[in-house]
Scaffold this motif. Structure first.
Motif, PDB file in Angstrom:
ATOM      1  N   ASP A  12      99.410  74.516 -75.738  1.00  0.00           N
ATOM      2  CA  ASP A  12     100.026  73.889 -76.906  1.00  0.00           C
ATOM      3  C   ASP A  12     101.037  74.863 -77.509  1.00  0.00           C
ATOM      4  N   ASP A  13     101.792  74.404 -78.500  1.00  0.00           N
ATOM      5  CA  ASP A  13     102.873  75.209 -79.064  1.00  0.00           C
ATOM      6  C   ASP A  13     102.347  76.507 -79.673  1.00  0.00           C
ATOM      7  N   ARG A  14     101.170  76.445 -80.298  1.00  0.00           N
ATOM      8  CA  ARG A  14     100.601  77.638 -80.923  1.00  0.00           C
ATOM      9  C   ARG A  14     100.270  78.699 -79.866  1.00  0.00           C
ATOM     10  N   ALA A  15      99.680  78.285 -78.772  1.00  0.00           N
ATOM     11  CA  ALA A  15      99.324  79.223 -77.705  1.00  0.00           C
ATOM     12  C   ALA A  15     100.576  79.802 -77.047  1.00  0.00           C
ATOM     13  N   LYS A  16     101.592  78.947 -76.874  1.00  0.00           N
ATOM     14  CA  LYS A  16     102.851  79.424 -76.280  1.00  0.00           C
ATOM     15  C   LYS A  16     103.494  80.491 -77.158  1.00  0.00           C
ATOM     16  N   LEU A  17     103.476  80.243 -78.490  1.00  0.00           N
ATOM     17  CA  LEU A  17     104.094  81.202 -79.402  1.00  0.00           C
ATOM     18  C   LEU A  17     103.333  82.529 -79.388  1.00  0.00           C
ATOM     19  N   ASN A  42      90.229  83.218 -80.578  1.00  0.00           N
ATOM     20  CA  ASN A  42      89.880  82.063 -79.727  1.00  0.00           C
ATOM     21  C   ASN A  42      91.038  81.688 -78.806  1.00  0.00           C
ATOM     22  N   VAL A  43      92.280  81.724 -79.362  1.00  0.00           N
ATOM     23  CA  VAL A  43      93.456  81.402 -78.542  1.00  0.00           C
ATOM     24  C   VAL A  43      93.627  82.454 -77.442  1.00  0.00           C
ATOM     25  N   MET A  44      93.430  83.721 -77.804  1.00  0.00           N
ATOM     26  CA  MET A  44      93.559  84.787 -76.810  1.00  0.00           C
ATOM     27  C   MET A  44      92.493  84.656 -75.731  1.00  0.00           C
ATOM     28  N   ALA A  45      91.311  84.228 -76.110  1.00  0.00           N
ATOM     29  CA  ALA A  45      90.254  84.012 -75.116  1.00  0.00           C
ATOM     30  C   ALA A  45      90.656  82.901 -74.147  1.00  0.00           C
ATOM     31  N   ASP A  46      91.291  81.852 -74.693  1.00  0.00           N
ATOM     32  CA  ASP A  46      91.771  80.768 -73.824  1.00  0.00           C
ATOM     33  C   ASP A  46      92.854  81.266 -72.872  1.00  0.00           C
ATOM     34  N   LEU A  47      93.786  82.074 -73.403  1.00  0.00           N
ATOM     35  CA  LEU A  47      94.861  82.628 -72.561  1.00  0.00           C
ATOM     36  C   LEU A  47      94.290  83.541 -71.483  1.00  0.00           C
ATOM     37  N   GLU A  48      93.247  84.274 -71.841  1.00  0.00           N
ATOM     38  CA  GLU A  48      92.615  85.158 -70.860  1.00  0.00           C
ATOM     39  C   GLU A  48      91.908  84.343 -69.779  1.00  0.00           C
ATOM     40  N   GLU A  49      91.277  83.275 -70.185  1.00  0.00           N
ATOM     41  CA  GLU A  49      90.589  82.409 -69.213  1.00  0.00           C
ATOM     42  C   GLU A  49      91.576  81.776 -68.241  1.00  0.00           C
ATOM     43  N   LEU A  50      92.801  81.520 -68.717  1.00  0.00           N
ATOM     44  CA  LEU A  50      93.848  80.955 -67.856  1.00  0.00           C
ATOM     45  C   LEU A  50      94.514  82.015 -66.989  1.00  0.00           C
ATOM     46  N   GLY A  51      94.144  83.266 -67.159  1.00  0.00           N
ATOM     47  CA  GLY A  51      94.721  84.333 -66.347  1.00  0.00           C
ATOM     48  C   GLY A  51      96.091  84.784 -66.810  1.00  0.00           C
TER      49      GLY A  51
END
Length: 336
Positions: free
Chosen positions: A3-8, A44-53
């Motif tokens: 989502d836009d927040r994670a991209k930013l 939480n967002v960083m954990a998601d980004l880490e899970e996505l590699g």
């Protein structure tokens, strides 16, 4: 995928890491992103980004760093269209070898990393041949390639030839065979020179043989020019890791893999980015390559680029490589 927040947040993390070279924590992300998010939300967002590699957490730090996949997403989708103008000096339209050497140093100076240029693939076609008598049986053969490259070779003749015979041989070769592949010339000469005097025919056969040698494919040393290897000594990613620094210098010394990469790059138009660790093309995970092909009169003849740490300012490197490829194209195309 994001989502836009994670991209930013990913964009800010990559930019901060490129600038600072240190793992980025949630507090830094919160300040730099301008988003009013709680530390827990950012974690939480960083954990998601880490899970996505896309990011990773070094075991010695609570912060995160981009992975090769994270860099790739940043490069492909997040570089801003607005880039600061870069003024590059003009490359003088001299001999092709000088243009290539100048371009490698220009890339290195502008990027402060390593500049690499694959020399134009040498043509086996000659544009013009001239003969100059040096002594009784010594003749200078001057071979001009279509790209303006000039090769000189000294040959010995079985008997003395006068100036008129040398002019006759040069005129015949230039009027009948200029623009043909040297092997075609060699084959046709076997059957087409019988009407000429034997001494002149022998001279032409010998000149074609020596031209084939002069126009033969370049050696590996001649095929790629590298400048600025010592710049990596100032990059913390390498200065603190002698193993990877040695691997990088071995890569520059051997040149084989660089040639393979640049040759691969020439198969596509525009700037390409190869991030270490995402493929076998770049053999060192901590290195990235930004490359672009260059042209002579509309034909792609070689590739150039910048080799630096994965933590490089990609937007600036893209601009440097793109501009330099245009300068080289202009300098070489104006020589004809």
């Amino acid at each position: 995928m994001l989502d836009d927040r994670a991209k930013l947040l990913l964009k800010v993390l990559v930019e901060r890491y490129i600038a600072d070279g240190q793992p980025i924590g949630s507090r830094t992300l919160s300040r730099s992103s301008g988003l009013e998010l709680s530390p827990a939300t950012i974690r939480n967002v960083m954990a998601d980004l880490e899970e996505l590699g896309l990011i990773a957490s070094p075991h010695t730090s609570a912060g995160r760093i981009p992975t090769a996949r994270g860099y790739r997403l940043f490069v492909d989708t997040m570089l801003t269209a607005q880039r600061q103008a870069l003024v590059a000096p003009q490359l003088p339209a001299e001999q092709p070898q000088k243009v290539i050497a100048n371009a490698a140093h220009l890339l290195s100076n502008l990027s402060q990393f390593v500049g690499v240029v694959m020399a134009p693939k040498r043509s086996s076609v000659f544009k013009q041949i001239e003969f100059v008598k040096l002594s009784e049986r010594r003749v200078l053969v001057i071979i001009v390639a279509p790209d303006g490259d000039v090769q000189n070779r000294v040959m010995f003749t079985d008997s003395e030839l006068d100036s008129s015979q040398l002019i006759e041989a040069a005129n015949y070769l230039n009027s009948h065979y200029a623009g043909l592949d040297i092997e075609q010339v060699r084959e046709r000469l076997r059957t087409e020179v019988e009407q000429l005097r034997s001494q002149v025919a022998d001279l032409m056969q010998a000149a074609v043989n020596i031209s084939a040698e002069a126009l033969s494919p370049a050696t590996q040393e001649e095929q790629v020019v590298i400048a600025g290897q010592s710049n990596l000594l100032a990059v913390s990613d390498f200065s603190h890791d002698m193993h990877n620094l040695r691997r990088a210098f071995d890569l520059f010394e051997q040149k084989t893999q660089i040639l393979r990469l640049l040759d691969f790059s020439s198969q596509a138009e525009g700037v390409r980015i190869f991030i270490g660790g995402e493929s076998h093309i770049v053999p060192i995970e901590e290195l990235s390559v930004v490359s672009a092909p260059y042209e002579v009169d509309g034909q792609i003849v070689g590739t150039l680029g910048v080799i630096g740490p994965t933590r490089m300012p990609y937007d600036k490197m893209i601009q440097i490589v793109d501009i330099t490829s245009k300068l080289v194209s202009n300098a070489l195309s104006h020589q004809r």
